[in-house]
Design a protein around this motif. Sequence first.
Motif, PDB file in Angstrom:
ATOM      1  N   UNK A 250      25.488 -44.197  78.235  1.00 32.55           N
ATOM      2  CA  UNK A 250      25.110 -42.718  77.228  1.00 32.55           C
ATOM      3  C   UNK A 250      23.629 -42.433  77.650  1.00 32.55           C
ATOM      4  N   UNK A 251      22.803 -43.485  77.681  1.00 36.12           N
ATOM      5  CA  UNK A 251      21.268 -42.997  77.707  1.00 36.12           C
ATOM      6  C   UNK A 251      21.087 -42.650  79.307  1.00 36.12           C
ATOM      7  N   UNK A 252      21.675 -43.296  80.197  1.00 32.63           N
ATOM      8  CA  UNK A 252      21.776 -42.769  81.549  1.00 32.63           C
ATOM      9  C   UNK A 252      22.078 -41.550  81.775  1.00 32.63           C
ATOM     10  N   UNK A 253      22.984 -41.124  81.371  1.00 30.13           N
ATOM     11  CA  UNK A 253      23.806 -39.808  81.625  1.00 30.13           C
ATOM     12  C   UNK A 253      23.315 -38.620  80.673  1.00 30.13           C
ATOM     13  N   UNK A 254      22.877 -39.044  79.470  1.00 28.43           N
ATOM     14  CA  UNK A 254      22.282 -38.030  78.723  1.00 28.43           C
ATOM     15  C   UNK A 254      20.953 -37.931  77.964  1.00 28.43           C
ATOM     16  N   UNK A 255      20.212 -39.309  78.431  1.00 35.67           N
ATOM     17  CA  UNK A 255      18.932 -39.253  77.571  1.00 35.67           C
ATOM     18  C   UNK A 255      18.675 -39.498  76.464  1.00 35.67           C
ATOM     19  N   UNK A 256      19.871 -40.130  75.754  1.00 32.79           N
ATOM     20  CA  UNK A 256      19.830 -40.408  74.338  1.00 32.79           C
ATOM     21  C   UNK A 256      20.664 -41.713  74.043  1.00 32.79           C
ATOM     22  N   UNK A 257      20.328 -42.298  72.880  1.00 29.94           N
ATOM     23  CA  UNK A 257      21.337 -43.290  72.322  1.00 29.94           C
ATOM     24  C   UNK A 257      21.814 -42.984  71.137  1.00 29.94           C
ATOM     25  N   UNK A 258      23.035 -43.586  70.661  1.00 37.00           N
ATOM     26  CA  UNK A 258      23.503 -43.097  69.149  1.00 37.00           C
ATOM     27  C   UNK A 258      23.724 -44.256  68.497  1.00 37.00           C
ATOM     28  N   UNK A 259      23.102 -44.675  67.369  1.00 36.62           N
ATOM     29  CA  UNK A 259      23.113 -46.012  66.624  1.00 36.62           C
ATOM     30  C   UNK A 259      23.301 -45.314  65.388  1.00 36.62           C
ATOM     31  N   UNK A 260      24.565 -45.995  64.659  1.00 41.70           N
ATOM     32  CA  UNK A 260      25.090 -45.539  63.358  1.00 41.70           C
ATOM     33  C   UNK A 260      25.518 -44.175  63.397  1.00 41.70           C
ATOM     34  N   UNK A 261      26.028 -43.402  64.322  1.00 41.68           N
ATOM     35  CA  UNK A 261      26.261 -42.105  64.355  1.00 41.68           C
ATOM     36  C   UNK A 261      25.182 -41.444  64.397  1.00 41.68           C
ATOM     37  N   UNK A 262      24.010 -41.853  64.655  1.00 35.20           N
ATOM     38  CA  UNK A 262      22.734 -40.839  64.737  1.00 35.20           C
ATOM     39  C   UNK A 262      21.999 -40.996  66.111  1.00 35.20           C
ATOM     40  N   UNK A 263      21.891 -39.761  66.845  1.00 35.20           N
ATOM     41  CA  UNK A 263      21.412 -39.669  68.036  1.00 35.20           C
ATOM     42  C   UNK A 263      19.648 -39.720  68.070  1.00 35.20           C
ATOM     43  N   UNK A 264      19.030 -40.483  69.233  1.00 33.03           N
ATOM     44  CA  UNK A 264      17.914 -40.589  69.359  1.00 33.03           C
ATOM     45  C   UNK A 264      17.418 -40.317  70.616  1.00 33.03           C
ATOM     46  N   UNK A 265      16.783 -39.283  71.012  1.00 29.07           N
ATOM     47  CA  UNK A 265      16.221 -38.937  72.273  1.00 29.07           C
ATOM     48  C   UNK A 265      15.131 -40.209  72.877  1.00 29.07           C
ATOM     49  N   UNK A 266      15.403 -40.399  74.169  1.00 29.66           N
ATOM     50  CA  UNK A 266      14.629 -41.533  74.687  1.00 29.66           C
ATOM     51  C   UNK A 266      13.268 -40.792  75.244  1.00 29.66           C
ATOM     52  N   UNK A 267      13.377 -39.455  75.419  1.00 28.93           N
ATOM     53  CA  UNK A 267      12.215 -38.738  75.997  1.00 28.93           C
ATOM     54  C   UNK A 267      12.265 -38.294  77.575  1.00 28.93           C
TER      55      UNK A 267
END
Length: 323
Positions: free
Chosen positions: A128-145
Amino acid sequence: MSMTPEQATWFSDVFGRLVAGVDQVLLGKTFVVRLSFTAMLSEGHLLLEDVPGTGKTSLARAIAQSVQGTSSRVQFTPDLLPGDITGVSIYDQRRGEFEFHRGPVFANVVLADEINRASPKTQSALLEVMEEGRVTVDGISHDVGRPFMVIATQNPVEQAGTYRLPEAQLDRFIMKTSIGYPDHAATVRILAGSATRVHEGSIPPVVRADVVTEMAQLARTVHVEPSINDYVARLVEATRTADEVRLGVSVRGALALVRCAKTYAASSGRHYVVPDDVKSLAEPVLAHRIVLDPEAEFDGVTPSSVVSQLLIETPPPAERVAV
């Protein structure tokens, strides 16, 4: 709006200074460094398949330093969990709520060392992070910048206890290449500087991380003629009909080749793509997306040799119309 010749000249100058800076760390590997920055400025990720001790970690750290960004390293092992990469939510008793603790994936350049040693479940944490630049943990998305780039490595020699990367994840890497051993002259220069530990060295930043993001957006505006798109399409279609191939290159692979060709053209000071840009990048962009027929693989055929043969058999556009 297409890139102007003046913008192409500026892009080439900055790109050249970035490569020159990292060349001080990775001696004698200019083409690999160019490929790495091409992948970064094409907003893609790089897979390095190489033996230990060839400078993979030094390359990732030097790239991060040159763009004044952050870097992190994850040593993949069989017991590594997805949360060890993305981060976890920990309950704060004083505040009475969960607090997200970021994992090492929150960096501009992430070195995933020996990625094939982790379980498929952990490997998929990067998808997910490689494709969209974010991770989702416990249903909440966090952008990696941004910029964000994963440089993953795998050892082609030792296969015991490893998990082969699935084709779906290989397809997420815009390029696959290897550093290889340095030549004699570069080895002598490395030994001459042996008093300094590899990880102690640093290079001055060339540009800020936000400038890298601007360059990536600018690279998208490089002009691509219909004849170049036709050439890429014919190359990709040829991989699907080759006798030695069981699974050819997808549309994602064709898009990746065009994106990288745009960046490569701009790095050469051009605001348009030429067939030589496609030829230079075809092997690192397309080869790892090809699945060979088992009999052909047993006979010693490699994806790289298939791409090389197809480049010979597929005629490039004859001429370029003035832009």
